[in-house]
Enzyme design. Sequence first.
Site, PDB file in Angstrom:
ATOM      1  N   GLY A  13      47.286  21.996  -7.664  1.00  0.00           N
ATOM      2  CA  GLY A  13      46.245  21.294  -8.402  1.00  0.00           C
ATOM      3  C   GLY A  13      44.853  21.629  -7.893  1.00  0.00           C
ATOM      4  N   VAL A  15      42.570  19.825  -6.235  1.00  0.00           N
ATOM      5  CA  VAL A  15      42.285  19.438  -4.848  1.00  0.00           C
ATOM      6  C   VAL A  15      43.106  20.294  -3.883  1.00  0.00           C
ATOM      7  CG1 VAL A  15      42.375  17.556  -3.164  1.00  0.00           C
ATOM      8  CG2 VAL A  15      41.609  17.100  -5.488  1.00  0.00           C
ATOM      9  N   ARG A  40      58.216  21.051 -11.249  1.00  0.00           N
ATOM     10  CA  ARG A  40      57.651  21.893 -12.311  1.00  0.00           C
ATOM     11  C   ARG A  40      56.874  23.081 -11.750  1.00  0.00           C
ATOM     12  NH1 ARG A  40      53.413  18.793 -15.882  1.00  0.00           N
ATOM     13  NH2 ARG A  40      52.354  18.908 -13.867  1.00  0.00           N
ATOM     14  N   SER A  41      56.199  22.881 -10.612  1.00  0.00           N
ATOM     15  CA  SER A  41      55.375  23.943 -10.032  1.00  0.00           C
ATOM     16  C   SER A  41      56.087  24.729  -8.938  1.00  0.00           C
ATOM     17  CB  SER A  41      54.084  23.343  -9.451  1.00  0.00           C
ATOM     18  OG  SER A  41      53.314  22.744 -10.464  1.00  0.00           O
ATOM     19  N   CYS A 128      36.426   9.306  -4.740  1.00  0.00           N
ATOM     20  CA  CYS A 128      35.377  10.320  -4.689  1.00  0.00           C
ATOM     21  C   CYS A 128      33.980   9.727  -4.874  1.00  0.00           C
ATOM     22  CB  CYS A 128      35.639  11.408  -5.722  1.00  0.00           C
ATOM     23  SG  CYS A 128      35.941  10.794  -7.396  1.00  0.00           S
ATOM     24  N   GLN A 155      30.218  10.667 -13.956  1.00  0.00           N
ATOM     25  CA  GLN A 155      31.297  11.394 -13.324  1.00  0.00           C
ATOM     26  C   GLN A 155      31.793  12.567 -14.172  1.00  0.00           C
ATOM     27  OE1 GLN A 155      32.864   7.247 -11.371  1.00  0.00           O
ATOM     28  NE2 GLN A 155      34.343   8.911 -11.421  1.00  0.00           N
ATOM     29  N   GLY A 159      37.078  15.163 -12.666  1.00  0.00           N
ATOM     30  CA  GLY A 159      37.717  13.989 -12.093  1.00  0.00           C
ATOM     31  C   GLY A 159      38.900  13.524 -12.911  1.00  0.00           C
ATOM     32  N   LYS A 219      37.238  -0.113  -7.335  1.00  0.00           N
ATOM     33  CA  LYS A 219      37.457   0.732  -6.153  1.00  0.00           C
ATOM     34  C   LYS A 219      36.162   0.862  -5.357  1.00  0.00           C
ATOM     35  CE  LYS A 219      41.065   3.818  -7.987  1.00  0.00           C
ATOM     36  NZ  LYS A 219      41.321   5.193  -8.489  1.00  0.00           N
ATOM     37  N   ARG A 241      32.155   8.487 -17.617  1.00  0.00           N
ATOM     38  CA  ARG A 241      32.528   9.903 -17.684  1.00  0.00           C
ATOM     39  C   ARG A 241      31.499  10.646 -18.527  1.00  0.00           C
ATOM     40  NH1 ARG A 241      35.781  11.593 -14.150  1.00  0.00           N
ATOM     41  NH2 ARG A 241      37.591  10.374 -14.796  1.00  0.00           N
ATOM     42  N   HIS A 248      29.813  14.870  -9.304  1.00  0.00           N
ATOM     43  CA  HIS A 248      29.423  13.540  -9.787  1.00  0.00           C
ATOM     44  C   HIS A 248      27.969  13.238  -9.437  1.00  0.00           C
ATOM     45  CE1 HIS A 248      33.480  12.982 -10.803  1.00  0.00           C
ATOM     46  NE2 HIS A 248      33.872  12.094  -9.908  1.00  0.00           N
TER      47      HIS A 248
END
Length: 343
Positions: A13, A15, A40-41, A128, A155, A159, A219, A241, A248
Amino acid sequence: MKKYNVAILGATGAVGQEFLRLIEEREFPFAELKLLASKRSAGKVISFMGKDYTVEEATNDSFENVQIALFAGGAASKTFAPAAVKAGAVVIDNSSAFRMDPEVPLVVPEVNPQAIARHKGIIANPNCSTIIMMMALKPLYDVAKIKRIVVSTYQAVSGGGKEAMAELEQQVDDIVAGREPQAHILPGAKFPKHYQIAFNLIPQIDVFYDNLYTKEEMKMVNETRKILEDDSLRITATTVRVPVYRSHAESVNVEFEDEVSVEAARKAIDAFPGAVVKDNPAEQVYPMPLFTSGKNDVEVGRIRKDESIEHGLNFWVCGDQIRKGAALNALQIAEYMIAHDMF
């Protein structure tokens, strides 16, 4: 220098890939590297530093002989973190699974490194947006007591994952070509309704709570208090978003108990590791996502007095949420632990 066996969960992915770039850039001292992902990966081959690594399916047995487990985030954290700790690894986790667990330190290394020593096998990376705000907030918090914080975030679609980035690109192409744009991802792929993000803003990130705030907004409230160990802080957040690929931006208003001048704020922020002041209105110099993408530092500008209250400042902060907001912050935690012989 001593070297460590490292596992990356979620290696395929955004990150996970950023972890790999940073490990090479920062010459992180790894001996063996294990790349883990979903079934899957599994089987994909990733070339890294002159060697081919085959991605393995993550299982409870994947962490044998691993000292450092870097978790890129997602539901897999709850499943595999206990197994990794049991195998003897220290887990540094990017998901939200453990952030508010009182037994798990929530760490930004420049802000509260002392919390790392309290870990019991798992250390959590903050959200983040929280990390990016904290890089500008902590130096001000050290200058004068903060009474209240009002933050609005702008953002990037990254994200929301690579699918959100691809959808933004497709929607722009469709609009330019005169086709009707389709929306299938944002504000969240699992939500019943989806909205176009191209040339639009979506004031919803994650689910709504009963108090009408989103999970993303709460958060920021709860994580900021935990990181600073200050439950007296009054914080309100609005998270949005925006049609930007990466990095961001946040508008932050802070009310202090005592006077903090603009010059004192600039000086404190610019002296803080990982934060850079970009603030020259006369020359139109201020932070922007375009120029913070791919960079490690968080940039702060538009620092000015809030003329509506007695002791207030406004500022604008931008930071790459995949770097400092995720992979870099986690890697810095590991680097701190290595430097202080904590493994």
